[in-house]
Scaffold this active site. Sequence first.
Site, PDB file in Angstrom:
ATOM      1  CG  ASP A 121      30.774  31.060  16.805  1.00  0.00           C
ATOM      2  OD1 ASP A 121      30.408  31.500  15.692  1.00  0.00           O
ATOM      3  OD2 ASP A 121      31.889  31.312  17.288  1.00  0.00           O
ATOM      4  CG  ASN A 153      25.550  38.740  14.417  1.00  0.00           C
ATOM      5  OD1 ASN A 153      24.922  37.978  15.150  1.00  0.00           O
ATOM      6  ND2 ASN A 153      26.843  38.572  14.179  1.00  0.00           N
TER       7      ASN A 153
HETATM    8  C1  FPP Z   1      26.872  32.141  14.356  1.00  0.00           C
HETATM    9  O1  FPP Z   1      27.562  31.471  13.325  1.00  0.00           O
HETATM   10  C2  FPP Z   1      25.421  32.067  14.214  1.00  0.00           C
HETATM   11  C3  FPP Z   1      24.575  33.135  14.018  1.00  0.00           C
HETATM   12  C4  FPP Z   1      25.057  34.513  13.884  1.00  0.00           C
HETATM   13  C5  FPP Z   1      23.128  32.973  13.864  1.00  0.00           C
HETATM   14  C6  FPP Z   1      22.470  31.812  14.535  1.00  0.00           C
HETATM   15  C7  FPP Z   1      21.153  31.612  13.911  1.00  0.00           C
HETATM   16  C8  FPP Z   1      20.552  30.429  13.696  1.00  0.00           C
HETATM   17  C9  FPP Z   1      21.079  29.114  14.138  1.00  0.00           C
HETATM   18  C10 FPP Z   1      19.284  30.469  12.893  1.00  0.00           C
HETATM   19  C11 FPP Z   1      18.018  30.150  13.543  1.00  0.00           C
HETATM   20  C12 FPP Z   1      17.831  30.604  14.932  1.00  0.00           C
HETATM   21  C13 FPP Z   1      16.637  30.634  15.539  1.00  0.00           C
HETATM   22  C14 FPP Z   1      16.597  30.966  16.977  1.00  0.00           C
HETATM   23  C15 FPP Z   1      15.376  30.356  14.864  1.00  0.00           C
HETATM   24  P1  FPP Z   1      28.588  32.312  12.432  1.00  0.00           P
HETATM   25  O2  FPP Z   1      27.857  32.781  11.224  1.00  0.00           O
HETATM   26  O3  FPP Z   1      29.199  33.382  13.277  1.00  0.00           O
HETATM   27  O4  FPP Z   1      29.639  31.214  12.056  1.00  0.00           O
HETATM   28  P2  FPP Z   1      31.198  31.430  11.794  1.00  0.00           P
HETATM   29  O5  FPP Z   1      31.802  31.946  13.075  1.00  0.00           O
HETATM   30  O6  FPP Z   1      31.677  30.046  11.456  1.00  0.00           O
HETATM   31  O7  FPP Z   1      31.323  32.383  10.657  1.00  0.00           O
END
Ligand code: FPP
Length: 247
Positions: free
Chosen positions: A21, A69
């Site tokens: 996250d 998501n």
């Molecule tokens: C949460 O941060 C993260 C995600 C929804 C996606 C995670 C994906 C990756 C790290 C990309 C690659 C993964 C693989 C397995 C190849 P957020 O967007 O919720 O952050 P925020 O809470 O700060 O808005």
Amino acid sequence: MSKQDQIDKNRLPGHVAVIMDGNGRWAKQKGLKRVLGHQNGVKAVRDTVEAAAELGIQFVTLYAFSTENWKRPQYEVNALMELLVSTIRKEVKTLMKNEIRLQTIGNLRELPKNCYTELMEAIELTRNNTRMTLNLALSYSARWEITQAMKKAAAMAEAGTLTSEEVTEELVSSLLCTADMPDPELMIRTSGEHRISNFLLWQIAYAELYFTEKLWPDFRREDFYDAIISYQRRERRFGLTSEQIVH
Ligand code: FPP
């Protein structure tokens, strides 16, 4: 003593689950687009997987995309799907070299076709690797998973192959996406949020929870070691008293 040396290799968690996250906030802090946060999160994925494999951890589950998501802006959803496809394509050789098996949990039928195909090919290619399993939760939520399990049980009951006496904790576990994996013993969440967010609700009944302020793109192998060290310092009692635990 280095952080790695502080870890007792005989008391590793068999399965570590990670809620990655903070990608969006990382990007925002730097005045960048959210998508760049996700792109920079790939380095953290690599560090975590490498560190876990080198230590000898058997299963790592990463929460890469939740059912919720899908409600994000379409361009962000598309960017995440493309990132997933390009990362799998780039990293599949490394998975083979390091003998890592790729698996997924979630409602994969919801994924774009190219993403689904890329994943299936990588899963097939890596299926005989035995050093570690990297399990990606994609279009996953625990309530969806539990609902699926209940539907399967209801269908079995309707077909006359399941009675209420046969409904045990083991049966429930066997109907979940994680049927062939041990339950996570450690769950890590980055970015300072203290929530489970619909992740592996059944499986984490006894997991140790570890929260760090680090945003996911900044998470490195040293941070992973910190989580393991914290896990090893805790006393896992499973409902027993401290005196009942044989150290
Ligand atoms: C949460 O941060 C993260 C995600 C929804 C996606 C995670 C994906 C990756 C790290 C990309 C690659 C993964 C693989 C397995 C190849 P957020 O967007 O919720 O952050 P925020 O809470 O700060 O808005």
